[in-house]
Scaffold this motif. Sequence first.
Motif, mmCIF file in Angstrom:
data_model
loop_
_atom_site.group_PDB
_atom_site.id
_atom_site.type_symbol
_atom_site.label_atom_id
_atom_site.label_comp_id
_atom_site.label_asym_id
_atom_site.label_seq_id
_atom_site.Cartn_x
_atom_site.Cartn_y
_atom_site.Cartn_z
ATOM 1 N N PHE A 133 71.905 117.261 32.942
ATOM 2 C CA PHE A 133 70.960 116.133 33.163
ATOM 3 C C PHE A 133 70.021 117.539 33.734
ATOM 4 O O PHE A 133 68.938 117.156 33.057
ATOM 5 C CB PHE A 133 71.545 116.436 34.593
ATOM 6 C CG PHE A 133 70.654 115.309 35.576
ATOM 7 C CD1 PHE A 133 70.601 114.449 34.852
ATOM 8 C CD2 PHE A 133 70.222 116.124 36.954
ATOM 9 C CE1 PHE A 133 69.754 112.890 36.054
ATOM 10 C CE2 PHE A 133 68.851 114.935 36.653
ATOM 11 C CZ PHE A 133 69.129 113.510 36.791
ATOM 12 N N PHE A 134 69.415 118.575 33.873
ATOM 13 C CA PHE A 134 68.455 119.610 34.056
ATOM 14 C C PHE A 134 67.946 119.704 32.520
ATOM 15 O O PHE A 134 66.687 120.118 32.841
ATOM 16 C CB PHE A 134 68.989 119.994 34.532
ATOM 17 C CG PHE A 134 68.490 119.726 36.627
ATOM 18 C CD1 PHE A 134 67.962 118.921 37.062
ATOM 19 C CD2 PHE A 134 69.925 119.973 37.538
ATOM 20 C CE1 PHE A 134 67.854 118.912 38.212
ATOM 21 C CE2 PHE A 134 70.080 119.533 38.505
ATOM 22 C CZ PHE A 134 68.944 119.000 38.950
ATOM 23 N N PRO B 282 75.682 115.471 22.748
ATOM 24 C CA PRO B 282 75.856 116.549 21.729
ATOM 25 C C PRO B 282 75.854 117.903 23.513
ATOM 26 O O PRO B 282 76.410 119.408 23.053
ATOM 27 C CB PRO B 282 75.341 116.365 20.755
ATOM 28 C CG PRO B 282 75.186 114.871 20.750
ATOM 29 C CD PRO B 282 75.518 114.402 22.272
ATOM 30 N N GLY B 283 74.319 117.652 23.525
ATOM 31 C CA GLY B 283 74.176 118.521 24.601
ATOM 32 C C GLY B 283 75.428 119.075 26.010
ATOM 33 O O GLY B 283 75.748 120.039 26.526
ATOM 34 N N LEU B 284 76.002 117.761 26.456
ATOM 35 C CA LEU B 284 77.213 118.316 27.276
ATOM 36 C C LEU B 284 78.398 118.874 26.472
ATOM 37 O O LEU B 284 78.927 119.887 27.062
ATOM 38 C CB LEU B 284 77.554 116.867 27.903
ATOM 39 C CG LEU B 284 78.870 116.669 29.433
ATOM 40 C CD1 LEU B 284 78.747 117.739 29.647
ATOM 41 C CD2 LEU B 284 79.041 115.399 29.086
ATOM 42 N N ARG C 75 68.835 127.010 34.413
ATOM 43 C CA ARG C 75 68.671 127.401 36.268
ATOM 44 C C ARG C 75 68.254 126.046 36.842
ATOM 45 O O ARG C 75 68.900 125.782 37.511
ATOM 46 C CB ARG C 75 67.708 128.148 36.617
ATOM 47 C CG ARG C 75 66.862 128.337 37.882
ATOM 48 C CD ARG C 75 66.976 129.498 38.329
ATOM 49 N NE ARG C 75 66.962 129.132 40.074
ATOM 50 C CZ ARG C 75 65.979 129.110 39.959
ATOM 51 N NH1 ARG C 75 64.972 129.353 39.390
ATOM 52 N NH2 ARG C 75 65.986 128.379 41.419
ATOM 53 N N GLN C 76 67.608 125.422 35.501
ATOM 54 C CA GLN C 76 67.763 124.224 36.184
ATOM 55 C C GLN C 76 68.643 123.117 36.725
ATOM 56 O O GLN C 76 69.198 122.225 36.680
ATOM 57 C CB GLN C 76 66.670 122.637 35.401
ATOM 58 C CG GLN C 76 65.358 123.712 35.138
ATOM 59 C CD GLN C 76 63.964 122.827 34.557
ATOM 60 O OE1 GLN C 76 64.498 122.560 33.502
ATOM 61 N NE2 GLN C 76 63.319 122.795 34.432
ATOM 62 N N ALA C 77 69.114 123.910 36.451
ATOM 63 C CA ALA C 77 69.941 123.534 36.996
ATOM 64 C C ALA C 77 70.328 124.693 37.537
ATOM 65 O O ALA C 77 69.668 125.467 37.599
ATOM 66 C CB ALA C 77 71.337 123.532 35.587
ATOM 67 N N HIS D 6 81.221 120.300 36.234
ATOM 68 C CA HIS D 6 79.485 121.903 36.230
ATOM 69 C C HIS D 6 79.182 121.778 35.435
ATOM 70 O O HIS D 6 77.497 121.766 35.619
ATOM 71 C CB HIS D 6 80.554 122.965 35.867
ATOM 72 C CG HIS D 6 79.608 124.134 35.700
ATOM 73 N ND1 HIS D 6 80.222 125.930 35.864
ATOM 74 C CD2 HIS D 6 78.133 124.478 35.743
ATOM 75 C CE1 HIS D 6 79.277 126.529 36.260
ATOM 76 N NE2 HIS D 6 77.804 126.195 36.056
ATOM 77 N N CYS D 7 79.018 121.472 34.290
ATOM 78 C CA CYS D 7 78.460 121.178 33.028
ATOM 79 C C CYS D 7 77.646 120.074 32.756
ATOM 80 O O CYS D 7 76.424 120.319 32.032
ATOM 81 C CB CYS D 7 79.062 121.334 31.577
ATOM 82 S SG CYS D 7 80.386 123.361 31.178
#
Length: 336
Positions: A280-281, A177-179, A5-7, A274-275
């Motif tokens: 980032f959040f 890796p998160g991206l 959501r923090q995003a 989008h991602c």
Amino acid sequence: MCLTRQASPLRRDITVSPRTPVSTETGPAVEAAKAAKAREERATGLRGSIHRRPVTWFFVLAYVLSWAAWTPYVLSQNGLGVWDFAFPGTGAAPQLLGILPGGYLGPIVSALLLTGLTEGRAGLRAWRGRMTKFRVNWRWYAVVLLSVPAALTITSAVVSDSGPAMPTAMVLAAFLPGLIGQMVTTGLAEEPGWREFAMPRLQERYGPLAATAIVGPLWGVWHLPLFLTEWGGYPDVTWVDVLKFVITAIAFSFVMTWVFNRSSGSMPLVMLLHCGVNNFFSIAAMDMFPGMTRQDASSAFLLGSLVGALIVLVATRGRLGAGSASGDGALPGRAA
């Protein structure tokens, strides 16, 4: 926008959807359009309705399939607490288990199903080609990869009224890796439907502004059941939080439409945009802004989306990149 959501008419015009050059008389996309038109002329009943109104059916199926798959998550201890059951794991694991099935069953499955029904195998081949359109001017990747965290860092600093701290080595190591993880989950689940299937068909019929104004709120409202779960901050969520989210989805959709059109329909690039926000959040924001709250994060995203939407609307005079001649994904400025 789901995990943190923090995003068409079937013939597509490069003026509004640069995915398929109109000057080409052969190829998978053209074959798909011809075959779809022939099937539409023969179809009656339910099949005929699907051929005549594929976008309407997409929205209906995306909502029904996703909301049905999210029902256990909403009713579980991770949501309303009606069922004496909680999704296992800690951190993001319960969200992945609870949300991802509905994310995939909705937009991407609906888009694939309707493409197959209305355009056949030729349509599916063309769809696959657009989904793997990685060959875009490298500057586009640089712009998206750098501008998203830069813009969100600025808006987060404005909202939290504090300067950012330097990200730690752990954050920097986890960022890529998160991206990639977000691309496989959120991006692949959502964007093949909202941006790849619905947007071009609506653009051809209504133009980029109206099409974005349709997709944006429907995309945002699609998330509503999740506000009754831990993803949305339940039980502390308010109607203001929901309203901010939907407005953000609408504003951000104008930026996404511009990127989609200017990159000649590169879905990997749209998914990356989008991602990048989610990533980032999820990974960097709390490390760079230790005092940031959930409300601060949503306000920073809202502010960034509104500013971005205003810039692309003014810069393109409302065209949002439609009709661009830059089939190679050239940066804005080389074509109006």
